[in-house]
Design a protein around this motif. Structure first.
Motif, PDB file in Angstrom:
ATOM      1  N   LEU A  48      13.978 -13.794   4.655  1.00 49.92           N
ATOM      2  CA  LEU A  48      14.970 -13.518   3.620  1.00 49.92           C
ATOM      3  C   LEU A  48      14.173 -13.255   2.349  1.00 49.92           C
ATOM      4  O   LEU A  48      13.209 -13.962   2.052  1.00 49.92           O
ATOM      5  N   TRP A  49      14.578 -12.204   1.594  1.00 47.65           N
ATOM      6  CA  TRP A  49      13.748 -11.876   0.424  1.00 47.65           C
ATOM      7  C   TRP A  49      14.563 -11.281  -0.697  1.00 47.65           C
ATOM      8  O   TRP A  49      15.721 -10.885  -0.512  1.00 47.65           O
ATOM      9  N   THR A  50      13.938 -11.242  -1.865  1.00 46.03           N
ATOM     10  CA  THR A  50      14.561 -10.614  -3.024  1.00 46.03           C
ATOM     11  C   THR A  50      13.469 -10.084  -3.946  1.00 46.03           C
ATOM     12  O   THR A  50      12.278 -10.299  -3.700  1.00 46.03           O
ATOM     13  N   HIS A  51      13.864  -9.357  -4.975  1.00 52.17           N
ATOM     14  CA  HIS A  51      12.895  -8.730  -5.884  1.00 52.17           C
ATOM     15  C   HIS A  51      13.288  -9.061  -7.321  1.00 52.17           C
ATOM     16  O   HIS A  51      14.460  -8.965  -7.686  1.00 52.17           O
ATOM     17  N   LEU A  52      12.278  -9.447  -8.121  1.00 51.73           N
ATOM     18  CA  LEU A  52      12.534  -9.876  -9.496  1.00 51.73           C
ATOM     19  C   LEU A  52      12.490  -8.691 -10.459  1.00 51.73           C
ATOM     20  O   LEU A  52      11.650  -7.805 -10.331  1.00 51.73           O
TER      21      LEU A  52
ATOM     22  N   ALA B 230      -1.307   3.702  -1.461  1.00 53.49           N
ATOM     23  CA  ALA B 230      -1.940   2.559  -2.135  1.00 53.49           C
ATOM     24  C   ALA B 230      -2.055   2.824  -3.633  1.00 53.49           C
ATOM     25  O   ALA B 230      -3.131   2.729  -4.228  1.00 53.49           O
ATOM     26  N   TYR B 231      -0.917   3.130  -4.259  1.00 54.06           N
ATOM     27  CA  TYR B 231      -0.853   3.411  -5.703  1.00 54.06           C
ATOM     28  C   TYR B 231      -1.891   4.457  -6.089  1.00 54.06           C
ATOM     29  O   TYR B 231      -2.519   4.387  -7.146  1.00 54.06           O
ATOM     30  N   GLY B 232      -2.059   5.429  -5.181  1.00 54.66           N
ATOM     31  CA  GLY B 232      -3.001   6.512  -5.456  1.00 54.66           C
ATOM     32  C   GLY B 232      -4.442   6.230  -5.062  1.00 54.66           C
ATOM     33  O   GLY B 232      -5.313   7.070  -5.263  1.00 54.66           O
TER      34      GLY B 232
ATOM     35  N   VAL C 264       8.669  -2.115   5.759  1.00 58.63           N
ATOM     36  CA  VAL C 264       9.079  -0.935   5.002  1.00 58.63           C
ATOM     37  C   VAL C 264      10.193  -1.378   4.051  1.00 58.63           C
ATOM     38  O   VAL C 264      11.235  -1.853   4.486  1.00 58.63           O
ATOM     39  N   PHE C 265       9.947  -1.215   2.736  1.00 57.24           N
ATOM     40  CA  PHE C 265      10.917  -1.695   1.740  1.00 57.24           C
ATOM     41  C   PHE C 265      12.230  -0.911   1.752  1.00 57.24           C
ATOM     42  O   PHE C 265      13.268  -1.405   1.346  1.00 57.24           O
ATOM     43  N   ALA C 266      12.176   0.359   2.151  1.00 59.51           N
ATOM     44  CA  ALA C 266      13.324   1.249   2.014  1.00 59.51           C
ATOM     45  C   ALA C 266      14.545   0.744   2.772  1.00 59.51           C
ATOM     46  O   ALA C 266      14.423  -0.016   3.732  1.00 59.51           O
TER      47      ALA C 266
ATOM     48  N   VAL D  64       0.838  -1.210   0.000  1.00 50.57           N
ATOM     49  CA  VAL D  64       0.000   0.000   0.000  1.00 50.57           C
ATOM     50  C   VAL D  64       0.872   1.259   0.000  1.00 50.57           C
ATOM     51  O   VAL D  64       0.470   2.306   0.506  1.00 50.57           O
ATOM     52  N   LYS D  65       2.061   1.141  -0.589  1.00 55.10           N
ATOM     53  CA  LYS D  65       2.951   2.309  -0.718  1.00 55.10           C
ATOM     54  C   LYS D  65       2.326   3.342  -1.654  1.00 55.10           C
ATOM     55  O   LYS D  65       1.386   3.021  -2.409  1.00 55.10           O
ATOM     56  N   ALA D  66       2.907   4.543  -1.630  1.00 59.23           N
ATOM     57  CA  ALA D  66       2.451   5.618  -2.517  1.00 59.23           C
ATOM     58  C   ALA D  66       0.931   5.785  -2.421  1.00 59.23           C
ATOM     59  O   ALA D  66       0.223   5.831  -3.422  1.00 59.23           O
TER      60      ALA D  66
ATOM     61  N   ALA E 262       0.429   2.230 -16.255  1.00 60.49           N
ATOM     62  CA  ALA E 262      -0.754   2.587 -15.461  1.00 60.49           C
ATOM     63  C   ALA E 262      -0.389   2.975 -14.025  1.00 60.49           C
ATOM     64  O   ALA E 262      -0.979   3.893 -13.453  1.00 60.49           O
ATOM     65  N   TYR E 263       0.603   2.294 -13.442  1.00 64.98           N
ATOM     66  CA  TYR E 263       0.987   2.615 -12.056  1.00 64.98           C
ATOM     67  C   TYR E 263       1.348   4.104 -11.921  1.00 64.98           C
ATOM     68  O   TYR E 263       1.032   4.749 -10.933  1.00 64.98           O
ATOM     69  N   GLU E 264       2.100   4.600 -12.919  1.00 69.77           N
ATOM     70  CA  GLU E 264       2.569   5.990 -12.812  1.00 69.77           C
ATOM     71  C   GLU E 264       1.386   6.962 -12.833  1.00 69.77           C
ATOM     72  O   GLU E 264       1.402   7.989 -12.171  1.00 69.77           O
TER      73      GLU E 264
ATOM     74  N   ALA F  15       3.847 -13.286  -0.492  1.00 76.54           N
ATOM     75  CA  ALA F  15       3.763 -12.724  -1.841  1.00 76.54           C
ATOM     76  C   ALA F  15       3.404 -11.255  -1.699  1.00 76.54           C
ATOM     77  O   ALA F  15       2.423 -10.913  -1.037  1.00 76.54           O
ATOM     78  N   ARG F  16       4.214 -10.389  -2.301  1.00 76.26           N
ATOM     79  CA  ARG F  16       4.013  -8.939  -2.171  1.00 76.26           C
ATOM     80  C   ARG F  16       3.122  -8.451  -3.310  1.00 76.26           C
ATOM     81  O   ARG F  16       3.583  -8.269  -4.424  1.00 76.26           O
ATOM     82  N   LEU F  17       1.848  -8.239  -3.005  1.00 73.93           N
ATOM     83  CA  LEU F  17       0.871  -7.895  -4.039  1.00 73.93           C
ATOM     84  C   LEU F  17       0.692  -6.385  -4.113  1.00 73.93           C
ATOM     85  O   LEU F  17       0.229  -5.762  -3.166  1.00 73.93           O
ATOM     86  N   GLY F  18       1.058  -5.809  -5.251  1.00 70.90           N
ATOM     87  CA  GLY F  18       0.907  -4.364  -5.441  1.00 70.90           C
ATOM     88  C   GLY F  18      -0.166  -4.059  -6.463  1.00 70.90           C
ATOM     89  O   GLY F  18      -1.365  -4.215  -6.209  1.00 70.90           O
ATOM     90  N   GLY F  19       0.250  -3.637  -7.654  1.00 70.31           N
ATOM     91  CA  GLY F  19      -0.673  -3.178  -8.694  1.00 70.31           C
ATOM     92  C   GLY F  19      -1.861  -4.095  -8.944  1.00 70.31           C
ATOM     93  O   GLY F  19      -2.978  -3.623  -9.164  1.00 70.31           O
ATOM     94  N   VAL F  20      -1.629  -5.414  -8.898  1.00 69.36           N
ATOM     95  CA  VAL F  20      -2.722  -6.351  -9.187  1.00 69.36           C
ATOM     96  C   VAL F  20      -3.895  -6.184  -8.222  1.00 69.36           C
ATOM     97  O   VAL F  20      -5.052  -6.380  -8.596  1.00 69.36           O
TER      98      VAL F  20
ATOM     99  N   ASN G  15       6.344 -10.689  -6.508  1.00 71.61           N
ATOM    100  CA  ASN G  15       5.480  -9.503  -6.463  1.00 71.61           C
ATOM    101  C   ASN G  15       4.170  -9.862  -7.173  1.00 71.61           C
ATOM    102  O   ASN G  15       3.946 -11.028  -7.523  1.00 71.61           O
ATOM    103  N   GLY G  16       3.310  -8.865  -7.398  1.00 70.25           N
ATOM    104  CA  GLY G  16       2.008  -9.156  -8.001  1.00 70.25           C
ATOM    105  C   GLY G  16       2.129  -9.839  -9.358  1.00 70.25           C
ATOM    106  O   GLY G  16       1.539 -10.911  -9.585  1.00 70.25           O
ATOM    107  N   PRO G  17       2.892  -9.254 -10.285  1.00 71.78           N
ATOM    108  CA  PRO G  17       3.024  -9.902 -11.589  1.00 71.78           C
ATOM    109  C   PRO G  17       3.557 -11.328 -11.491  1.00 71.78           C
ATOM    110  O   PRO G  17       3.130 -12.210 -12.242  1.00 71.78           O
ATOM    111  N   ALA G  18       4.472 -11.576 -10.561  1.00 63.66           N
ATOM    112  CA  ALA G  18       5.019 -12.937 -10.423  1.00 63.66           C
ATOM    113  C   ALA G  18       3.950 -13.897  -9.929  1.00 63.66           C
ATOM    114  O   ALA G  18       3.933 -15.063 -10.330  1.00 63.66           O
TER     115      ALA G  18
HETATM  116  C1  LIG Z   1       6.300  -1.978  -5.228  1.00 59.50           C
HETATM  117  C2  LIG Z   1       6.923  -3.238  -4.858  1.00 59.50           C
HETATM  118  C3  LIG Z   1       6.192  -4.444  -4.926  1.00 59.50           C
HETATM  119  C4  LIG Z   1       4.832  -4.550  -5.562  1.00 59.50           C
HETATM  120  O1  LIG Z   1       5.021  -4.680  -6.947  1.00 59.50           O
HETATM  121  P1  LIG Z   1       3.819  -4.847  -7.953  1.00 59.50           P
HETATM  122  O2  LIG Z   1       4.469  -4.966  -9.295  1.00 59.50           O
HETATM  123  O3  LIG Z   1       2.997  -3.595  -7.878  1.00 59.50           O
HETATM  124  O4  LIG Z   1       3.061  -6.050  -7.523  1.00 59.50           O
HETATM  125  C5  LIG Z   1       6.788  -5.602  -4.446  1.00 59.50           C
HETATM  126  N1  LIG Z   1       8.031  -5.560  -3.926  1.00 59.50           N
HETATM  127  C6  LIG Z   1       8.756  -4.436  -3.863  1.00 59.50           C
HETATM  128  C7  LIG Z   1      10.119  -4.480  -3.277  1.00 59.50           C
HETATM  129  C8  LIG Z   1       8.235  -3.245  -4.327  1.00 59.50           C
HETATM  130  O5  LIG Z   1       8.975  -2.115  -4.263  1.00 59.50           O
END
Ligand SMILES: *Cc1c(COP(=O)(O)O)cnc(C)c1O
Length: 376
Positions: free
Chosen positions: A159-163, A43-45, A85-87, A39-41, A355-357, A217-222, A200-203
């Motif tokens: 432990l985590w990573t981002h694709l 919640a994508y607006g 917090v991802f930062a 729900v960053k930004a 679309a996210y932007e 599973a980190r669900l964002g835009g979806v 993430n969501g697309p994955a």
């Molecule tokens: C924004 C973000 C997500 C969510 O990504 P979506 O493509 O919107 O699902 C997941 N992980 C990290 C680290 C992010 O920054």
């Protein structure tokens, strides 16, 4: 409870029922991974606090944001439970992580040392498996986890990573990233943290569960029914877009043949043309790149943007005065994107972005309306 349409000239409308619907579908799809709602930004607006509350109502227990401030805002709005917090935290921020019970991402030896020194934190250790943005190199990650586990008062939960390519066609690189991540887990053996997260969501939409371990599973835009990529759009059937940007016609005129509209005179009427002025501009988050390229929805039809998008206003070509656009009147609702107009994906494509932007870019001055059960 649902708010009535505001009387003002512009608003953004979030359909909380659509987000709840998407969450239910995605939680099912993500299994056995547990969903983390991103729900960053704002919640994508879409409005972070109302969205988080709506998601809590369908069983979402974990949330994530990008920045400390976003997390503190959610805590103050009553969102409790695990909040990542991802930062990469700065040293001056760690006290607030502890005070608000936030989960910190640890992505470097410097942050690990600062966390180990102060204690009192739950952390998720991030591995850089190929995005090369944040995270420990795979060969350094296992050692960092062990050191943090040995630090008093520090809990290494995950432990985590981002694709880098989950939403595109380069699935091979995603699998290479997973291979590097698995290497770290192998190094750790029995010392591996209890949870992992990669998707993430697309994955979640495009790739199978990537591990047999307990995962998130980190669900964002979806969650918001937003596609990050045309390939994603095709894979997202059943998900509902949740945001509409609506503006009102504040002025209508007939522009004579040969007359131009807006700055720079980039659009000229070829024949007498009805032109509507909408109270929506780039200071609201409507991309200026939609000048002479975008469309808006009015009364169930699409009409093109005429001339340059201004800071507070944009102009719409309604066509001939005796055509279907001739009936458009002051006060009518015009959809910049969302139901009743172009989708966020269509508007984004016309503007040369994603679309996210578009949804993240909605300005703070745009009033918010929430629809659906428990809105308001
Ligand atoms: C924004 C973000 C997500 C969510 O990504 P979506 O493509 O919107 O699902 C997941 N992980 C990290 C680290 C992010 O920054």
């Amino acid at each position: 409870m649902t708010d009535p349409a505001p009387p003002g000239p512009i608003w953004a409308e979030t359909d909380l029922d659509a987000i709840r619907h998407n969450a239910r579908l995605l939680m099912e799809k993500a299994r056995p991974d547990e969903a983390v709602a991103v729900v960053k930004a704002n919640a994508y607006g879409h409005g972070a606090a109302p969205v988080a509350r709506a998601l809590g109502g369908v069983g979402v227990r974990r949330f994530a944001v990008a920045r400390l401030d976003e997390a503190v805002t959610l805590r103050k709005a009553g969102v409790d439970g695990p909040l990542l917090v991802f930062a990469a935290p700065l040293d001056g921020e760690l006290a607030a992580y502890e005070r608000h019970g936030l989960t910190a991402a640890v992505s470097s030896p410097e942050v690990a040392a600062a966390v180990a020194e102060r204690g009192g934190l739950t952390v998720h250790v991030k591995v850089d498996t190929g995005m090369h943005r944040l995270g420990f190199a795979p060969e350094a990650a296992a050692d960092a986890v062990r050191r943090l586990q040995a630090a008093p008062g520090v809990t290494v939960e995950a432990l985590w990573t981002h694709l880098a390519t989950a939403d595109g066609d380069d699935a091979a690189f995603a699998l290479e990233q997973v291979r590097r991540f698995d290497g770290v887990l192998r190094d750790l053996g029995d010392a591996a943290p209890p949870l992992v997260h990669v998707r993430n969501g697309p994955a979640v939409v495009r790739l199978p569960p990537l591990t047999s371990r307990p995962a998130l599973a980190r669900l964002g835009g979806v969650l918001y029914g937003l596609a990050s990529d045309p390939a994603m759009h095709a894979a997202m059937r059943g998900l509902r877009p949740a945001l509409r940007l609506v503006s009102r016609v504040v002025h209508v005129q007939t522009v004579a043949a040969g007359e131009s509209v807006s700055y720079g005179r980039t659009w000229t009427a070829e024949r007498p043309t009805r032109v509507a002025t909408l109270a929506a501009g780039y200071a609201d988050g409507v991309p200026r790149a939609l000048s002479n390229r975008g469309e808006v929805g009015l009364g169930g039809r699409r009409f093109p943007v005429a001339g340059r998008v201004c800071m507070d206003l944009l102009l719409v070509d309604l066509g001939a005065p005796d055509g279907p656009g001739g009936a458009v009147a002051r006060g009518d609702e015009a959809v910049v994107f969302g139901r009743g107009g172009p989708s966020a994906e269509e508007a984004a494509a016309a503007a040369g972005t994603m679309a996210y932007e578009l949804t993240c870019g909605l300005a703070a001055r745009v009033p918010r309306v929430f629809r659906g059960q428990n809105a308001g």
